[in-house]
Write a protein that holds these residues in place. Structure first.
Motif, PDB file in Angstrom:
ATOM      1  N   GLN A 252     -13.152  -9.684  -5.327  1.00  0.00           N
ATOM      2  CA  GLN A 252     -12.865  -8.772  -4.202  1.00  0.00           C
ATOM      3  C   GLN A 252     -13.562  -7.424  -4.381  1.00  0.00           C
ATOM      4  O   GLN A 252     -14.304  -6.973  -3.522  1.00  0.00           O
ATOM      5  CB  GLN A 252     -11.352  -8.556  -4.104  1.00  0.00           C
ATOM      6  CG  GLN A 252     -10.910  -7.677  -2.955  1.00  0.00           C
ATOM      7  CD  GLN A 252     -10.649  -8.461  -1.679  1.00  0.00           C
ATOM      8  OE1 GLN A 252     -10.223  -9.601  -1.735  1.00  0.00           O
ATOM      9  NE2 GLN A 252     -10.928  -7.866  -0.538  1.00  0.00           N
ATOM     10  N   CYS A 253     -13.305  -6.814  -5.517  1.00  0.00           N
ATOM     11  CA  CYS A 253     -13.854  -5.474  -5.765  1.00  0.00           C
ATOM     12  C   CYS A 253     -15.122  -5.625  -6.606  1.00  0.00           C
ATOM     13  O   CYS A 253     -15.198  -5.202  -7.746  1.00  0.00           O
ATOM     14  CB  CYS A 253     -12.799  -4.626  -6.496  1.00  0.00           C
ATOM     15  SG  CYS A 253     -13.208  -2.881  -6.521  1.00  0.00           S
TER      16      CYS A 253
ATOM     17  N   CYS B  24      -6.475   3.108  -2.643  1.00  0.00           N
ATOM     18  CA  CYS B  24      -7.754   3.162  -3.371  1.00  0.00           C
ATOM     19  C   CYS B  24      -8.476   4.503  -3.192  1.00  0.00           C
ATOM     20  O   CYS B  24      -8.849   4.893  -2.085  1.00  0.00           O
ATOM     21  CB  CYS B  24      -8.646   2.018  -2.903  1.00  0.00           C
ATOM     22  SG  CYS B  24     -10.231   2.010  -3.751  1.00  0.00           S
TER      23      CYS B  24
ATOM     24  N   GLU C   3     -12.210   4.068  -1.927  1.00  0.00           N
ATOM     25  CA  GLU C   3     -12.298   3.724  -0.502  1.00  0.00           C
ATOM     26  C   GLU C   3     -12.039   4.963   0.349  1.00  0.00           C
ATOM     27  O   GLU C   3     -12.745   5.238   1.319  1.00  0.00           O
ATOM     28  CB  GLU C   3     -11.273   2.627  -0.197  1.00  0.00           C
ATOM     29  CG  GLU C   3     -11.744   1.622   0.840  1.00  0.00           C
ATOM     30  CD  GLU C   3     -11.505   2.111   2.255  1.00  0.00           C
ATOM     31  OE1 GLU C   3     -12.299   1.763   3.137  1.00  0.00           O
ATOM     32  OE2 GLU C   3     -10.525   2.858   2.482  1.00  0.00           O
TER      33      GLU C   3
ATOM     34  N   PRO D  99     -18.111  -4.288  -2.575  1.00  0.00           N
ATOM     35  CA  PRO D  99     -16.675  -4.555  -2.569  1.00  0.00           C
ATOM     36  C   PRO D  99     -16.208  -4.879  -1.154  1.00  0.00           C
ATOM     37  O   PRO D  99     -16.693  -4.269  -0.193  1.00  0.00           O
ATOM     38  CB  PRO D  99     -16.071  -3.249  -3.080  1.00  0.00           C
ATOM     39  CG  PRO D  99     -17.118  -2.212  -2.875  1.00  0.00           C
ATOM     40  CD  PRO D  99     -18.435  -2.903  -2.946  1.00  0.00           C
ATOM     41  N   ASP D 100     -15.317  -5.859  -1.071  1.00  0.00           N
ATOM     42  CA  ASP D 100     -14.866  -6.310   0.249  1.00  0.00           C
ATOM     43  C   ASP D 100     -13.662  -5.458   0.666  1.00  0.00           C
ATOM     44  O   ASP D 100     -12.506  -5.876   0.602  1.00  0.00           O
ATOM     45  CB  ASP D 100     -14.482  -7.799   0.120  1.00  0.00           C
ATOM     46  CG  ASP D 100     -14.386  -8.462   1.477  1.00  0.00           C
ATOM     47  OD1 ASP D 100     -14.708  -7.796   2.486  1.00  0.00           O
ATOM     48  OD2 ASP D 100     -13.985  -9.636   1.527  1.00  0.00           O
ATOM     49  N   CYS D 101     -13.942  -4.231   1.115  1.00  0.00           N
ATOM     50  CA  CYS D 101     -12.875  -3.246   1.338  1.00  0.00           C
ATOM     51  C   CYS D 101     -12.048  -3.504   2.600  1.00  0.00           C
ATOM     52  O   CYS D 101     -10.852  -3.224   2.626  1.00  0.00           O
ATOM     53  CB  CYS D 101     -13.461  -1.841   1.403  1.00  0.00           C
ATOM     54  SG  CYS D 101     -14.245  -1.337  -0.135  1.00  0.00           S
TER      55      CYS D 101
ATOM     56  N   MET E 104      -5.621  -3.164  -1.429  1.00  0.00           N
ATOM     57  CA  MET E 104      -5.512  -1.874  -2.131  1.00  0.00           C
ATOM     58  C   MET E 104      -5.949  -0.696  -1.255  1.00  0.00           C
ATOM     59  O   MET E 104      -5.934   0.447  -1.711  1.00  0.00           O
ATOM     60  CB  MET E 104      -6.406  -1.870  -3.384  1.00  0.00           C
ATOM     61  CG  MET E 104      -6.122  -2.934  -4.390  1.00  0.00           C
ATOM     62  SD  MET E 104      -4.496  -2.707  -5.124  1.00  0.00           S
ATOM     63  CE  MET E 104      -4.358  -4.225  -6.043  1.00  0.00           C
ATOM     64  N   ARG E 105      -6.391  -0.977  -0.048  1.00  0.00           N
ATOM     65  CA  ARG E 105      -6.974   0.088   0.791  1.00  0.00           C
ATOM     66  C   ARG E 105      -6.111   1.343   0.849  1.00  0.00           C
ATOM     67  O   ARG E 105      -6.617   2.454   0.762  1.00  0.00           O
ATOM     68  CB  ARG E 105      -7.188  -0.415   2.210  1.00  0.00           C
ATOM     69  CG  ARG E 105      -8.462  -1.189   2.353  1.00  0.00           C
ATOM     70  CD  ARG E 105      -8.786  -1.418   3.789  1.00  0.00           C
ATOM     71  NE  ARG E 105      -9.501  -0.281   4.353  1.00  0.00           N
ATOM     72  CZ  ARG E 105      -9.992  -0.249   5.578  1.00  0.00           C
ATOM     73  NH1 ARG E 105      -9.806  -1.277   6.368  1.00  0.00           N
ATOM     74  NH2 ARG E 105     -10.629   0.799   6.014  1.00  0.00           N
TER      75      ARG E 105
ATOM     76  N   CYS F 249      -9.048  -5.541   2.040  1.00  0.00           N
ATOM     77  CA  CYS F 249      -8.493  -5.378   0.689  1.00  0.00           C
ATOM     78  C   CYS F 249      -7.055  -4.839   0.715  1.00  0.00           C
ATOM     79  O   CYS F 249      -6.773  -3.827   1.381  1.00  0.00           O
ATOM     80  CB  CYS F 249      -9.382  -4.428  -0.111  1.00  0.00           C
ATOM     81  SG  CYS F 249      -8.751  -4.136  -1.767  1.00  0.00           S
TER      82      CYS F 249
ATOM     83  N   PHE G  83      -9.684 -10.130  -9.470  1.00  0.00           N
ATOM     84  CA  PHE G  83      -9.818  -9.179  -8.366  1.00  0.00           C
ATOM     85  C   PHE G  83     -11.174  -8.463  -8.444  1.00  0.00           C
ATOM     86  O   PHE G  83     -11.871  -8.287  -7.440  1.00  0.00           O
ATOM     87  CB  PHE G  83      -8.668  -8.173  -8.404  1.00  0.00           C
ATOM     88  CG  PHE G  83      -8.623  -7.264  -7.218  1.00  0.00           C
ATOM     89  CD1 PHE G  83      -8.114  -7.712  -6.003  1.00  0.00           C
ATOM     90  CD2 PHE G  83      -9.087  -5.957  -7.299  1.00  0.00           C
ATOM     91  CE1 PHE G  83      -8.086  -6.870  -4.892  1.00  0.00           C
ATOM     92  CE2 PHE G  83      -9.053  -5.112  -6.197  1.00  0.00           C
ATOM     93  CZ  PHE G  83      -8.547  -5.570  -4.988  1.00  0.00           C
TER      94      PHE G  83
ATOM     95  N   ARG H 238     -12.156   2.569  -9.521  1.00  0.00           N
ATOM     96  CA  ARG H 238     -12.194   2.777  -8.062  1.00  0.00           C
ATOM     97  C   ARG H 238     -10.802   3.070  -7.498  1.00  0.00           C
ATOM     98  O   ARG H 238     -10.629   4.018  -6.738  1.00  0.00           O
ATOM     99  CB  ARG H 238     -12.770   1.523  -7.392  1.00  0.00           C
ATOM    100  CG  ARG H 238     -14.288   1.420  -7.592  1.00  0.00           C
ATOM    101  CD  ARG H 238     -14.819   0.141  -6.999  1.00  0.00           C
ATOM    102  NE  ARG H 238     -16.269   0.030  -7.119  1.00  0.00           N
ATOM    103  CZ  ARG H 238     -16.940  -1.081  -6.892  1.00  0.00           C
ATOM    104  NH1 ARG H 238     -16.316  -2.187  -6.556  1.00  0.00           N
ATOM    105  NH2 ARG H 238     -18.254  -1.103  -7.016  1.00  0.00           N
ATOM    106  N   VAL H 239      -9.831   2.261  -7.886  1.00  0.00           N
ATOM    107  CA  VAL H 239      -8.498   2.434  -7.291  1.00  0.00           C
ATOM    108  C   VAL H 239      -7.896   3.777  -7.710  1.00  0.00           C
ATOM    109  O   VAL H 239      -7.342   4.509  -6.887  1.00  0.00           O
ATOM    110  CB  VAL H 239      -7.561   1.277  -7.685  1.00  0.00           C
ATOM    111  CG1 VAL H 239      -6.134   1.538  -7.187  1.00  0.00           C
ATOM    112  CG2 VAL H 239      -8.069  -0.038  -7.103  1.00  0.00           C
TER     113      VAL H 239
ATOM    114  N   GLN I 188     -17.275   4.012  -3.530  1.00  0.00           N
ATOM    115  CA  GLN I 188     -17.324   2.664  -4.111  1.00  0.00           C
ATOM    116  C   GLN I 188     -18.548   2.458  -5.001  1.00  0.00           C
ATOM    117  O   GLN I 188     -18.445   1.846  -6.050  1.00  0.00           O
ATOM    118  CB  GLN I 188     -17.331   1.581  -3.008  1.00  0.00           C
ATOM    119  CG  GLN I 188     -16.024   1.451  -2.279  1.00  0.00           C
ATOM    120  CD  GLN I 188     -15.987   2.290  -1.024  1.00  0.00           C
ATOM    121  OE1 GLN I 188     -16.569   3.371  -0.969  1.00  0.00           O
ATOM    122  NE2 GLN I 188     -15.281   1.823  -0.015  1.00  0.00           N
TER     123      GLN I 188
HETATM  124  S1  SF4 Z   1     -10.588  -0.914  -1.231  1.00  0.00           S
HETATM  125 FE1  SF4 Z   1     -10.914  -0.191  -3.304  1.00  0.00          FE
HETATM  126  S2  SF4 Z   1     -10.075  -1.791  -4.585  1.00  0.00           S
HETATM  127 FE2  SF4 Z   1     -10.360  -2.676  -2.585  1.00  0.00          FE
HETATM  128  S3  SF4 Z   1     -12.378  -3.622  -2.654  1.00  0.00           S
HETATM  129 FE3  SF4 Z   1     -12.629  -1.560  -1.836  1.00  0.00          FE
HETATM  130  S4  SF4 Z   1     -13.134  -0.317  -3.626  1.00  0.00           S
HETATM  131 FE4  SF4 Z   1     -12.245  -2.202  -4.398  1.00  0.00          FE
END
Ligand code: SF4
Length: 362
Positions: free
Chosen positions: A187-188, A204, A207, A193-195, A200-201, A198, A183, A143-144, A212
């Motif tokens: 989280q992911c 990512c 995202e 996924p809890d975007c 990494m937004r 997050c 993670f 994803r990232v 996702q």
């Molecule tokens: S932003 Fe990306 S890394 Fe973060 S939870 Fe969402 S999909 Fe996963």
């Protein structure tokens, strides 16, 4: 900030405190990784604590009878893990002076340790900068970084391994590997996924592109084979019959009641009239109880299981010759698959059976 920096910052706040982490005991780390190969952390925790209490060192595990190891594994399933753990402990004692090998390459030589577990032990216990890639890690990386290779293919595995080696924190490989696993688990997550919050937004790919749920790319679905098991609990003067499972199949080295497997679902009324059933128990008997059908899903197999209690009026040759005769109340002293253990417990509590006529028992 770099991916690994963001990850470690997140981990310092949200990382899971697990008893085998950063304990400095390679043996504990190894046991935990084997348990967690096909078991959730919440389910594996108690097993881990009991296991290392019963077998506190590699030497203790190597010296224990396989039966004792299998017994302590009962309920966890995938018993090959326990057999391999025991075999590997003996190898470590005999060939490595009782010390767990301290490199990824050597760890891979132990029975039951694949690339993930070897990477986890090498990095967690010995801080070797090697990836430990499980399903969580595939998901986060896909994803990232927008990786479209399927983790189910050889080429895909290679691509993920290379990427992970490049982005990992080489100074803190143990923390990086634990962090990326957590993670992915917290989280992911696969479904949701809890975007929003997050860290990494900003980097990512999934995202930014709304992908996702499409990443990681799904491998082709494995075909699940249905199997129909009929276990016969034949009773004769306070005894019953069991056998040790042999051959390359599930539940290897565990005990079971005489089993007849049919190619398709057969209704109990037809099954008890079948040639195979009558060859096993003869015709001078009474079927007193037939269980409901239980379903058990394994990785590539779907089991449909029924238990039959049969009161014998004469002792059939087939049972006498091919099975071990044991007291009915002594069966729970044998290592049996969890399905049979559950059945024995439920039967004792009077919860399992309905009458063979189909009428529910009181
Ligand atoms: S932003 Fe990306 S890394 Fe973060 S939870 Fe969402 S999909 Fe996963």
């Amino acid at each position: 900030m770099l991916f690994s920096e963001l990850l470690l910052e997140w981990f310092s706040v949200h990382g899971r405190q697990l008893p085998w982490r950063n304990c400095g005991n390679p043996y504990h780390i190894w046991v935990s990784e084997v348990i967690l190969q096909q078991t959730r952390v919440s389910q594996g925790m108690d097993y881990f604590l009991r296991f290392v209490e019963q077998f506190p060192t590699v030497e203790a595990l190597a010296a224990a009878p396989l039966d004792a190891v299998m017994k302590s594994w009962q309920g966890l399933g995938y018993y090959t893990r326990a057999r391999n753990l025991h075999k590997a402990a003996q190898l470590i004692v005999n060939d490595y002076g009782g010390e767990l090998p301290n490199s990824y390459k050597e760890l891979l030589k132990l029975p039951g340790l694949g690339p993930y577990a070897a990477g986890a032990v090498a990095s967690f216990a010995f801080h070797e900068p090697v990836p430990a890639i499980d399903g969580n890690v595939y998901r986060v990386l896909a994803r990232v970084f927008g990786v479209f290779d399927s983790p189910g293919t050889g080429a895909g595995k290679k691509a993920f391994y290379t990427l992970c080696s490049e982005v990992m924190d080489h100074e803190n490989p143990h923390l990086f590997n634990q962090a990326i696993i957590d993670f992915g688990a917290l989280q992911c997550t696969p479904g949701r996924p809890d975007c929003a919050p997050c860290p990494m937004r900003g980097l990512c790919y999934a995202e930014a592109n709304g992908l996702q749920t499409s990443l990681p790319t799904k491998e082709r679905e494995l075909k699940v084979r249905p199997r129909y098991f009929h276990f016969i609990m034949a009773r004769w003067r306070g005894d019953t019959f069991i056998e040790l499972r042999q051959g390359k199949d599930i539940w290897h080295s565990l005990y079971q009641f005489p089993l007849i497997e049919t190619k398709e679902r057969v209704e109990p009324e037809d099954f008890t009239q079948s040639e195979e059933f009558q060859e096993l128990v003869g015709i001078d008997c009474t079927v007193t109880h037939i269980s409901e059908e239980k379903r058990q899903l394994l990785s590539h197999q779907e089991l449909f299981i029924r238990f039959y209690i049969v009161e014998l009026h004469t002792l059939p040759y087939a049972l006498l010759q091919d099975y071990q005769r044991v007291p009915i109340d002594g069966v729970d002293g044998y290592q049996v698959p969890i399905t049979i253990a559950n059945y024995l417990a439920a039967e004792e509590a009077g919860e399992y059976f309905r009458c063979s006529s189909g009428k529910m028992e009181d």
